[in-house]
Structure formats: structure tokens, C-alpha cells
Design a protein around this motif. Sequence first.
Motif, PDB file in Angstrom:
ATOM      1  N   LYS A   1       0.820  -1.205   0.000  1.00  0.00           N
ATOM      2  CA  LYS A   1       0.000   0.000   0.000  1.00  0.00           C
ATOM      3  C   LYS A   1       0.861   1.265   0.000  1.00  0.00           C
ATOM      4  O   LYS A   1       1.787   1.405   0.801  1.00  0.00           O
ATOM      5  CB  LYS A   1      -0.938   0.017   1.213  1.00  0.00           C
ATOM      6  N   THR A   2       0.509   2.176  -0.890  1.00  0.00           N
ATOM      7  CA  THR A   2       1.099   3.507  -0.854  1.00  0.00           C
ATOM      8  C   THR A   2       0.348   4.318   0.202  1.00  0.00           C
ATOM      9  O   THR A   2      -0.689   3.889   0.708  1.00  0.00           O
ATOM     10  CB  THR A   2       0.959   4.202  -2.216  1.00  0.00           C
ATOM     11  N   ALA A   3       0.846   5.504   0.496  1.00  0.00           N
ATOM     12  CA  ALA A   3       0.147   6.356   1.456  1.00  0.00           C
ATOM     13  C   ALA A   3      -1.249   6.702   0.954  1.00  0.00           C
ATOM     14  O   ALA A   3      -2.189   6.832   1.747  1.00  0.00           O
ATOM     15  CB  ALA A   3       0.960   7.635   1.693  1.00  0.00           C
ATOM     16  N   LEU A   4      -1.404   6.832  -0.370  1.00  0.00           N
ATOM     17  CA  LEU A   4      -2.729   7.102  -0.934  1.00  0.00           C
ATOM     18  C   LEU A   4      -3.691   5.969  -0.622  1.00  0.00           C
ATOM     19  O   LEU A   4      -4.839   6.198  -0.204  1.00  0.00           O
ATOM     20  CB  LEU A   4      -2.620   7.293  -2.447  1.00  0.00           C
ATOM     21  N   LEU A   5      -3.243   4.735  -0.793  1.00  0.00           N
ATOM     22  CA  LEU A   5      -4.092   3.583  -0.503  1.00  0.00           C
ATOM     23  C   LEU A   5      -4.423   3.501   0.982  1.00  0.00           C
ATOM     24  O   LEU A   5      -5.539   3.126   1.359  1.00  0.00           O
ATOM     25  CB  LEU A   5      -3.414   2.294  -0.962  1.00  0.00           C
ATOM     26  N   VAL A   6      -3.465   3.853   1.829  1.00  0.00           N
ATOM     27  CA  VAL A   6      -3.709   3.874   3.277  1.00  0.00           C
ATOM     28  C   VAL A   6      -4.781   4.916   3.614  1.00  0.00           C
ATOM     29  O   VAL A   6      -5.694   4.657   4.401  1.00  0.00           O
ATOM     30  CB  VAL A   6      -2.404   4.183   4.039  1.00  0.00           C
ATOM     31  N   ALA A   7      -4.687   6.095   2.995  1.00  0.00           N
ATOM     32  CA  ALA A   7      -5.667   7.155   3.247  1.00  0.00           C
ATOM     33  C   ALA A   7      -7.057   6.743   2.773  1.00  0.00           C
ATOM     34  O   ALA A   7      -8.057   7.047   3.426  1.00  0.00           O
ATOM     35  CB  ALA A   7      -5.231   8.447   2.554  1.00  0.00           C
ATOM     36  N   VAL A   8      -7.119   6.043   1.651  1.00  0.00           N
ATOM     37  CA  VAL A   8      -8.407   5.560   1.141  1.00  0.00           C
ATOM     38  C   VAL A   8      -8.999   4.541   2.104  1.00  0.00           C
ATOM     39  O   VAL A   8     -10.170   4.627   2.483  1.00  0.00           O
ATOM     40  CB  VAL A   8      -8.252   4.945  -0.264  1.00  0.00           C
ATOM     41  N   ALA A   9      -8.183   3.557   2.493  1.00  0.00           N
ATOM     42  CA  ALA A   9      -8.663   2.495   3.379  1.00  0.00           C
ATOM     43  C   ALA A   9      -9.101   3.040   4.734  1.00  0.00           C
ATOM     44  O   ALA A   9      -9.998   2.481   5.378  1.00  0.00           O
ATOM     45  CB  ALA A   9      -7.577   1.438   3.560  1.00  0.00           C
ATOM     46  N   ALA A  10      -8.473   4.126   5.164  1.00  0.00           N
ATOM     47  CA  ALA A  10      -8.825   4.739   6.451  1.00  0.00           C
ATOM     48  C   ALA A  10      -9.956   5.770   6.304  1.00  0.00           C
ATOM     49  O   ALA A  10     -10.373   6.369   7.283  1.00  0.00           O
ATOM     50  CB  ALA A  10      -7.597   5.409   7.070  1.00  0.00           C
ATOM     51  N   ASN A  11     -10.425   5.961   5.075  1.00  0.00           N
ATOM     52  CA  ASN A  11     -11.537   6.882   4.788  1.00  0.00           C
ATOM     53  C   ASN A  11     -11.223   8.317   5.187  1.00  0.00           C
ATOM     54  O   ASN A  11     -11.982   8.966   5.906  1.00  0.00           O
ATOM     55  CB  ASN A  11     -12.829   6.414   5.466  1.00  0.00           C
ATOM     56  N   HIS A  12     -10.095   8.823   4.691  1.00  0.00           N
ATOM     57  CA  HIS A  12      -9.706  10.212   4.919  1.00  0.00           C
ATOM     58  C   HIS A  12      -9.705  10.941   3.568  1.00  0.00           C
ATOM     59  O   HIS A  12      -8.642  11.116   2.945  1.00  0.00           O
ATOM     60  CB  HIS A  12      -8.327  10.291   5.573  1.00  0.00           C
ATOM     61  N   PRO A  13     -10.872  11.363   3.086  1.00  0.00           N
ATOM     62  CA  PRO A  13     -10.966  11.944   1.742  1.00  0.00           C
ATOM     63  C   PRO A  13     -10.139  13.196   1.527  1.00  0.00           C
ATOM     64  O   PRO A  13      -9.642  13.427   0.427  1.00  0.00           O
ATOM     65  CB  PRO A  13     -12.469  12.239   1.587  1.00  0.00           C
ATOM     66  N   GLU A  14      -9.964  14.013   2.567  1.00  0.00           N
ATOM     67  CA  GLU A  14      -9.177  15.230   2.409  1.00  0.00           C
ATOM     68  C   GLU A  14      -7.715  14.894   2.118  1.00  0.00           C
ATOM     69  O   GLU A  14      -7.073  15.529   1.277  1.00  0.00           O
ATOM     70  CB  GLU A  14      -9.274  16.095   3.673  1.00  0.00           C
ATOM     71  N   ILE A  15      -7.195  13.881   2.796  1.00  0.00           N
ATOM     72  CA  ILE A  15      -5.805  13.471   2.555  1.00  0.00           C
ATOM     73  C   ILE A  15      -5.687  12.828   1.175  1.00  0.00           C
ATOM     74  O   ILE A  15      -4.695  13.027   0.470  1.00  0.00           O
ATOM     75  CB  ILE A  15      -5.319  12.518   3.673  1.00  0.00           C
ATOM     76  N   VAL A  16      -6.700  12.068   0.787  1.00  0.00           N
ATOM     77  CA  VAL A  16      -6.719  11.500  -0.568  1.00  0.00           C
ATOM     78  C   VAL A  16      -6.637  12.629  -1.592  1.00  0.00           C
ATOM     79  O   VAL A  16      -5.844  12.583  -2.541  1.00  0.00           O
ATOM     80  CB  VAL A  16      -8.004  10.671  -0.793  1.00  0.00           C
ATOM     81  N   HIS A  17      -7.443  13.647  -1.407  1.00  0.00           N
ATOM     82  CA  HIS A  17      -7.447  14.807  -2.303  1.00  0.00           C
ATOM     83  C   HIS A  17      -6.066  15.459  -2.353  1.00  0.00           C
ATOM     84  O   HIS A  17      -5.542  15.783  -3.430  1.00  0.00           O
ATOM     85  CB  HIS A  17      -8.499  15.803  -1.826  1.00  0.00           C
ATOM     86  N   ASP A  18      -5.466  15.671  -1.177  1.00  0.00           N
ATOM     87  CA  ASP A  18      -4.159  16.323  -1.115  1.00  0.00           C
ATOM     88  C   ASP A  18      -3.087  15.512  -1.831  1.00  0.00           C
ATOM     89  O   ASP A  18      -2.277  16.066  -2.591  1.00  0.00           O
ATOM     90  CB  ASP A  18      -3.744  16.528   0.348  1.00  0.00           C
ATOM     91  N   LEU A  19      -3.059  14.210  -1.586  1.00  0.00           N
ATOM     92  CA  LEU A  19      -2.029  13.365  -2.190  1.00  0.00           C
ATOM     93  C   LEU A  19      -2.172  13.315  -3.704  1.00  0.00           C
ATOM     94  O   LEU A  19      -1.178  13.343  -4.438  1.00  0.00           O
ATOM     95  CB  LEU A  19      -2.087  11.956  -1.595  1.00  0.00           C
ATOM     96  N   LEU A  20      -3.409  13.268  -4.187  1.00  0.00           N
ATOM     97  CA  LEU A  20      -3.626  13.277  -5.636  1.00  0.00           C
ATOM     98  C   LEU A  20      -3.183  14.610  -6.233  1.00  0.00           C
ATOM     99  O   LEU A  20      -2.585  14.654  -7.310  1.00  0.00           O
ATOM    100  CB  LEU A  20      -5.100  13.016  -5.959  1.00  0.00           C
ATOM    101  N   SER A  21      -3.443  15.696  -5.530  1.00  0.00           N
ATOM    102  CA  SER A  21      -3.048  17.010  -6.031  1.00  0.00           C
ATOM    103  C   SER A  21      -1.527  17.148  -6.076  1.00  0.00           C
ATOM    104  O   SER A  21      -0.990  17.913  -6.884  1.00  0.00           O
ATOM    105  CB  SER A  21      -3.646  18.114  -5.159  1.00  0.00           C
TER     106      SER A  21
END
Length: 304
Positions: free
Chosen positions: A92-112
Motif C-alpha cells: 500500500k502507498t500512502a494514498l491507498l492507506v488514506a483511502v482504506a482509512a476513509n480520509h478523503p481530504e488526505i486522498v485529495h491532497d495526495l492526488l493534487s
Amino acid sequence: MTDLSSSWSIQAEVVPSQSSILSFGTPLDPNKLQEARMFIRGMDYSRTTEQDEDGDTMLHIYAAKGLRECAYAAAEELKPLGRLDAQEHKGKTALLVAVAANHPEIVHDLLSLGADINACDINGQTALHLAAHYGYSVVLQVRWHQTGMTPLHCAALSHCTVMKEIYTGRSDATKATDKLACVEMLLNAGASLLSQEIKSNKTVLHLAVKEGNIQLVRFLLRNPQANMKAHGHTALHMAAGLHGNSHQKEIMQLLLSHGADPSIRNLENVQAAHLLQRGPEGEQLKVMLKRRNTSSRRRVQDPQ
């Protein structure tokens, strides 16, 4: 490095944390972000960049905990080093960890910041797979918000990417099966084949045809909702432009058998036949379109 996970977990509490998960679209807190940056830059360099015994970077830890500003600051440190998509022991990358933990704001930040949306863990699961599996609709909406594509569009493109890798020998059929399962999962959950990508108005069928993805085209055309039309080009126009693709003829035949109309003109007043390649192959396809067009006119003139 055996104690890095525990030390990062303790250090994470030093930086003021959020009392609750931020709602989607909330900007980063500039004061917390600046404090997080100063804190991380004051750490030992190895701790900010290396992975612990489980493969976790500090970004993985902060993403799992939902510490948004800390995660952003950590991502800023890792991105120039090419470590934004570092994988822990389960892939798992940090993005996958953020998704699995349901942290949409962090998902948004990492994608940006450029995190790879198509990164897979050891089970071949992408961020889309995990979000769809856990039913995290807000996480799925993050990707839609960033690109104008629905989660279904993203899943379709992910499948197209794997199919290209299979053709070049860089992947296997198992991954394609998993990706197609994600498309099916989204459809079963209510995703619409009629939905269009905001920027170009393409449906998932258009995307599949444009990529020459015969497997996905076959799958989508099983559903009577499959939309042949979009702003400008129809799916048949796109198939006509697949010059040199080994599946061009089959894709065109499939579209025609499901009602594609070769007489339709795009915004440039061009029919699909006009977009075919030159030479014998193009002439054969042109004959196929002409026959279909003639057959359609006969049905209109002589209704049963």
C-alpha cells in the motif's frame, strides 16, 4: 530502524491534531501546516525519508491517523525524492492507506501532489477498488472532483491501462479480471453508463473504444444502457479512428450490431467512414459501414 513506527506515532501527537475528519473541500489550515512543516524539517533526515520494518514512511503513519497537515508536509518532503508512492509491506502507498482509512481530504491532497491513482497493493487493489469495496462514496467523489470523471470512468481507464500492459507483456490477465470486477461493482452499486465525463462528454464506452479495449467494449455492450453518443464523436467515429489497432474491425462490428448508426455526422459534419485509414483495410471497413447504412435505410423505408 525497528522503532520508527512507534516513534512516528508518538511524534504525531506533538503536532496539534484535528478534532474530527474535515469535510470534503475544506482547505488546509495554514497555521497547522506551517507548524507541521517546521516540526518535520526539525526531525532527523533518515526519519523523514526512510521506511520502517513494515515498510511504512512517516507519510503512511500520518495518512492512517488522519493528520492532514502532517501528511501534507510529509508528502512535500517525499515527493522530490520520488518516494510519494513508496509501498509498505502489503504494497500500500500512502494514498491507498488514506483511502482504506476513509480520509478523503488526505486522498485529495495526495492526488493534487501527484500520487499515483493506479498504484496497486499486493492484491492488485487500487484506490478505486478499496473505496468501492468499503463504500466510501466521498473518497470516490474526490477523484471525480479533480478530473471531471466519475468513479466508473476512472475504473474503466484503469482497466484500459492494465490491458495495454498485458499486450506488452508487463502484466497478466489476473489484474485485468480484478479491474473489470471493479467496473462491475460500480455498475451494480448504481453507477450509470449514461454518465459523461465533464470535459469531453465521453461515456465509459467512448473511453473503452478510444483505447481499443475490446474486452471492456464487449462487457459494456452487454448492458442496454450503453450510450453510443457524446458531444461530437460517436463511439463509432472513435472506432473508425483506431488505425492499426488489431481489434478495430471487431469493435466496429460490435457497435454496429448494437445499433450504432454510420450515417451520423460529428460536429465537423464528418461520418465515421471518412475517418477510416487509407488502403485495403480501410476500404473493407468502409464497405461494412455502407452495407449497414443501406440496411438501416431499408428498415426505415419498409417497416414490418
